[in-house]
Scaffold this active site. Structure first.
Site, PDB file in Angstrom:
ATOM      1  CE1 TYR A   1       9.337   0.599  14.090  1.00 31.72           C
ATOM      2  CE2 TYR A   1       8.313  -0.032  16.063  1.00 31.72           C
ATOM      3  CZ  TYR A   1       8.278   0.790  14.950  1.00 31.72           C
ATOM      4  OH  TYR A   1       7.088   1.433  14.642  1.00 31.72           O
TER       5      TYR A   1
ATOM      6  CE  LYS B   1       0.451  -3.739   1.356  1.00 34.03           C
ATOM      7  NZ  LYS B   1      -1.034  -3.528   1.035  1.00 34.03           N
TER       8      LYS B   1
ATOM      9  CG  ASP C   1      -3.556  -1.867   2.473  1.00 30.51           C
ATOM     10  OD1 ASP C   1      -3.792  -3.013   3.040  1.00 30.51           O
ATOM     11  OD2 ASP C   1      -3.250  -1.718   1.100  1.00 30.51           O
TER      12      ASP C   1
ATOM     13  CG  ASP D   1       4.565   1.901  17.043  1.00 35.34           C
ATOM     14  OD1 ASP D   1       3.938   2.255  18.036  1.00 35.34           O
ATOM     15  OD2 ASP D   1       5.646   2.240  16.764  1.00 35.34           O
TER      16      ASP D   1
ATOM     17  CG  ASP E   1      -0.140   4.899  18.740  1.00 31.23           C
ATOM     18  OD1 ASP E   1      -0.362   4.382  19.697  1.00 31.23           O
ATOM     19  OD2 ASP E   1       0.737   5.620  18.430  1.00 31.23           O
TER      20      ASP E   1
END
Length: 356
Positions: free
Chosen positions: A142, A191, A223, A247, A251
């Site tokens: 970001y 990852k 994942d 992020d 959620d």
């Protein structure tokens, strides 16, 4: 005690839910002999309309001069056609950067009173859930280099994921410190089978873990974490991860609890300074209709009392009041799927004040 709070009502339902949180803080001030001094400032769409920019310098200056920041929500359809660097949401990135807010704490708690709202099977969540996602907030993709270039396949856009060792180390310390106060278990999410930045992440987190021998450290790929959150969420205590992974996963965790309208968050700098806001967005479709759930914002105010001001008893009182209102069967529209006594935004504030 006197506390200075910069208040960012923001857009959509932001001003409505902020109003109820300030009512609760005022009641706490009366009950425990504190004085909360509020200075309202502009950010997001409201700032664009008033000043032409999403984050005025005056807002930054007032926030820096305050003890904490309480924010409602920013964004909305009205500003969706603006260029990316001019949109209301850029105000959040700007505040995080200017205020040095590198650690985002998102608790995902399944209240017993709302267990029927959880989309998972009851046997998966029996006994409740209490997960904290610790998300790195000022680095990663970001905030990395971004731009456009020509390729063999035509015009392309790129965003760079980059982490320095110190960025990883300081967020890992936050996660391990929190785990020491909870169930002493940290899951670091990356990852590392694909990304070089994740391999650095995993190495630095392992180094920090050596200073916390009582804490169990597990490493999971992002994942797999997304799947495990659905299959067996009770395995998690504290999750620490990068900006973009945090992020997304926070959620997902919020939906397991049944309503994003119940979830607070804290964004912390070095020391005690923090910015507190609900996880939910500005929900312009219900703005001004007395339908918004203010409880996430009220619980965010409780987090502010606990983490920035060190007022644990006062924070406990707010959380207990929210639980009592739920236990009495009252529900805002977002929680009404399984029945209950419906209450609007202001009525929720009234009932929580009465419980206090």
């Amino acid at each position: 005690m006197n506390y200075k709070i910069a208040v960012v009502p923001g857009d959509g339902i932001g001003p409505e839910v902020i109003d109820q949180a300030l009512r609760v803080l005022d009641r706490i001030g009366e009950k425990y002999n504190h004085n909360f001094e509020y200075t309202k400032v502009l950010a997001g769409g409201a700032a664009i309309d008033a000043t032409g920019g999403c984050l005025p310098q005056e807002t930054i200056d007032i926030c820096k001069a305050s003890d904490a920041v309480l924010l409602g929500a920013v964004g909305g359809w009205k500003w969706d056609t603006l260029p990316g660097d001019e949109r209301p949401e850029r105000a959040l990135l700007g505040l995080r950067k200017e205020l040095g807010l590198f650690a985002n704490l998102r608790p995902a708690i399944l209240f017993d009173e709302l267990s029927e709202a959880c989309p998972l099977k009851p046997e998966i969540t029996a006994g409740g859930l209490d997960i904290v996602v610790v998300r790195e907030l000022t680095g990663g993709i970001y905030f990395g280099e971004k731009g456009f270039k020509d390729t063999d396949l035509g015009p392309a856009a790129y965003d760079v994921e980059q982490y320095a060792e110190e960025e990883v180390r300081r967020i890992a310390i936050v996660a391990f410190d929190m785990a020491m106060k909870r169930n002493k278990k940290v899951t670091s999410v990356d990852k590392a089978n694909v990304l070089e930045s994740s391999r650095l992440w995993r190495r630095v987190v392992a180094e920090v873990a050596k200073d916390y021998p009582e804490v169990e450290l597990n490493n999971l790929y992002v994942d797999n974490t997304a799947m495990q959150m659905i299959l067996n969420p009770k395995q998690f205590d504290v999750i620490v991860t990068s900006n973009i992974f945090g992020d997304i996963l926070s959620d997902e965790a919020s939906q397991i609890t049944g309503s994003i309208g119940m979830l607070p968050s804290a964004s912390l700098a070095q020391g005690n300074f923090g910015m507190y806001e609900p996880v939910h967005g500005s929900a312009p479709d219900i703005a001004g209709q007395n339908k918004a759930n203010p409880m996430a914002t009220i619980l965010s105010a409780a987090m502010m009392l606990r983490y920035t001001f060190g007022l644990s008893n006062e924070a406990d009182a707010i959380e207990a009041a929210v639980k009592k209102v739920l236990a009495d069967g009252y529900r805002t529209p977002d929680l009404m799927a399984n029945g209950g006594k419906e209450m609007g935004t202001k009525e929720a504030g009234d009932l929580i004040l009465a419980a206090l």
